[in-house]
Design a protein around this motif. Structure first.
Motif, mmCIF file in Angstrom:
data_model
loop_
_atom_site.group_PDB
_atom_site.id
_atom_site.type_symbol
_atom_site.label_atom_id
_atom_site.label_comp_id
_atom_site.label_asym_id
_atom_site.label_seq_id
_atom_site.Cartn_x
_atom_site.Cartn_y
_atom_site.Cartn_z
ATOM 1 N N PHE A 1 42.143 -17.035 1.323
ATOM 2 C CA PHE A 1 42.054 -18.473 1.551
ATOM 3 C C PHE A 1 42.745 -19.235 0.438
ATOM 4 C CE2 PHE A 1 39.196 -18.737 5.096
ATOM 5 C CZ PHE A 1 38.330 -17.668 4.985
ATOM 6 N N GLU B 1 41.900 -29.215 -3.844
ATOM 7 C CA GLU B 1 40.936 -30.241 -4.207
ATOM 8 C C GLU B 1 41.666 -31.554 -4.394
ATOM 9 O OE1 GLU B 1 38.834 -27.937 -7.470
ATOM 10 O OE2 GLU B 1 37.227 -29.206 -6.735
ATOM 11 N N THR C 1 36.885 -30.399 -1.675
ATOM 12 C CA THR C 1 37.622 -29.148 -1.496
ATOM 13 C C THR C 1 37.886 -28.932 -0.014
ATOM 14 O OG1 THR C 1 36.440 -28.238 -3.385
ATOM 15 C CG2 THR C 1 37.633 -26.691 -1.990
ATOM 16 N N PHE D 1 39.624 -26.135 2.618
ATOM 17 C CA PHE D 1 40.126 -24.775 2.765
ATOM 18 C C PHE D 1 41.123 -24.699 3.925
ATOM 19 C CE2 PHE D 1 37.779 -21.603 0.228
ATOM 20 C CZ PHE D 1 36.886 -22.427 -0.419
ATOM 21 N N TYR E 1 27.779 -26.796 -4.857
ATOM 22 C CA TYR E 1 28.285 -27.110 -3.522
ATOM 23 C C TYR E 1 27.548 -26.282 -2.474
ATOM 24 C CZ TYR E 1 32.399 -27.936 -6.566
ATOM 25 O OH TYR E 1 33.253 -28.319 -7.578
ATOM 26 N N TYR F 1 28.715 -24.860 1.408
ATOM 27 C CA TYR F 1 29.771 -24.720 2.407
ATOM 28 C C TYR F 1 29.195 -24.030 3.634
ATOM 29 C CZ TYR F 1 33.382 -25.554 -1.146
ATOM 30 O OH TYR F 1 34.181 -26.099 -2.112
ATOM 31 N N PHE G 1 36.225 -20.169 9.392
ATOM 32 C CA PHE G 1 36.666 -21.431 8.812
ATOM 33 C C PHE G 1 35.599 -21.961 7.872
ATOM 34 C CE2 PHE G 1 39.592 -24.714 8.426
ATOM 35 C CZ PHE G 1 38.932 -25.929 8.404
ATOM 36 N N LEU G 2 36.005 -22.297 6.631
ATOM 37 C CA LEU G 2 35.083 -22.782 5.597
ATOM 38 C C LEU G 2 35.187 -24.293 5.472
ATOM 39 C CD1 LEU G 2 35.635 -20.124 2.858
ATOM 40 C CD2 LEU G 2 33.409 -21.110 3.325
ATOM 41 N N LYS G 3 34.032 -24.961 5.490
ATOM 42 C CA LYS G 3 34.035 -26.423 5.366
ATOM 43 C C LYS G 3 32.963 -26.853 4.393
ATOM 44 C CE LYS G 3 34.571 -30.404 8.207
ATOM 45 N NZ LYS G 3 34.059 -31.551 8.093
ATOM 46 N N ILE G 4 33.332 -27.768 3.501
ATOM 47 C CA ILE G 4 32.350 -28.257 2.543
ATOM 48 C C ILE G 4 31.327 -29.132 3.262
ATOM 49 C CG2 ILE G 4 33.675 -30.309 1.880
ATOM 50 C CD1 ILE G 4 32.634 -29.648 -1.047
ATOM 51 N N ALA H 1 38.618 -31.092 -11.913
ATOM 52 C CA ALA H 1 38.611 -29.998 -10.924
ATOM 53 C C ALA H 1 38.614 -28.675 -11.669
ATOM 54 C CB ALA H 1 39.837 -30.103 -10.030
ATOM 55 N N GLN I 1 35.870 -22.530 -8.726
ATOM 56 C CA GLN I 1 34.567 -22.473 -8.064
ATOM 57 C C GLN I 1 34.135 -21.018 -7.935
ATOM 58 O OE1 GLN I 1 34.064 -24.867 -4.514
ATOM 59 N NE2 GLN I 1 35.488 -26.410 -5.288
#
Lengths: 111, 114
Positions: A86, A90, A99, A101, B33, B35, B42-45, B100, B103
């Protein structure tokens, strides 16, 4: 909002082969990271690379922020490299950094 | 010694139930965070907290309520679970430097709603 596109979506390699994964983003970003999600689901940070080039063993990454892309190079691939890669960017948002992805590149390395 | 730990690792429950997922980090980070990773990876915050204060709240149903009792912990409570909540939920932490930074992710909690 910002779009993050990764290519290719899927990749099958023979062990020992080299590959390049690409991440394009649609707007300026404050940071970019590459992650590997192994077949057991663990997400591991590979590179923190808002710009420039970094190397870590067989992996290296280059981000050209002005042209809004980043590349991840895998050399002499091994079966343990399999998983999903991935790219995550940011960007400053109201109140903090958000963030986003990409959809990932699924890599399978055959023995 | 795990840097970001989540419990439980697996959670199977019926629709309509309320459940919580706990997250703790021992890295001394200020930012944490949550997620959500769906079945297509699919990764989403969902949320971001800095020093116990909510700073990012994406368009998440208000059935999801994060709570940060101190900067080392960020828990996620989910009310009235729905089938669509089935996913893997990841907790992460970072120490912002000039805004930033890297993570670090927990191992994830796989939630299955039946």
């Amino acid at each position: 909002g910002i779009q993050v596109e990764q290519s290719p979506p899927d990749l099958i390699l023979q062990e020992g082969a080299n590959s390049t994964l690409r991440c394009n983003f649609s707007d300026s970003v404050n940071n970019l990271q590459w992650f590997h999600q192994n077949p057991w689901g663990q997400l591991i940070n590979l590179f923190y690379i808002p710009s420039g080039t970094k190397q870590n063993g067989r992996l290296s990454a280059t981000t050209v922020a002005t042209e809004r892309y980043s590349l991840l190079y895998i050399s002499s691939s091994q079966t343990t490299d399999s998983g999903v890669y991935f790219c995550a960017v940011e960007r400053k948002n109201t109140g903090g950094f958000k963030t986003i992805f990409g959809a990932g590149t699924r890599l399978f390395v055959k023995a | 010694d795990t840097a970001v730990s989540q419990t439980p690792k697996y959670l199977v429950t019926q629709m309509g139930n309320d459940k919580s997922i706990k997250c703790e980090q021992n890295l001394g980070h200020d930012t944490m965070y949550w997620y959500k990773q769906d079945s297509k990876k699919f990764l989403k915050i969902m949320f971001s907290y800095n020093n116990k204060e909510l700073i990012i709240n994406e368009t998440v149903p208000n059935r999801f309520s994060p709570k940060s009792p101190d900067k080392a912990h960020l828990n996620l409570h989910i009310n009235s679970l729905e089938l669509g909540d089935s996913a893997v939920y990841f907790c992460a932490s970072s120490q912002p430097r000039r805004g930033a930074s890297i993570q670090y992710f927990g191992a994830g909690t796989r939630l299955s709603v039946l």
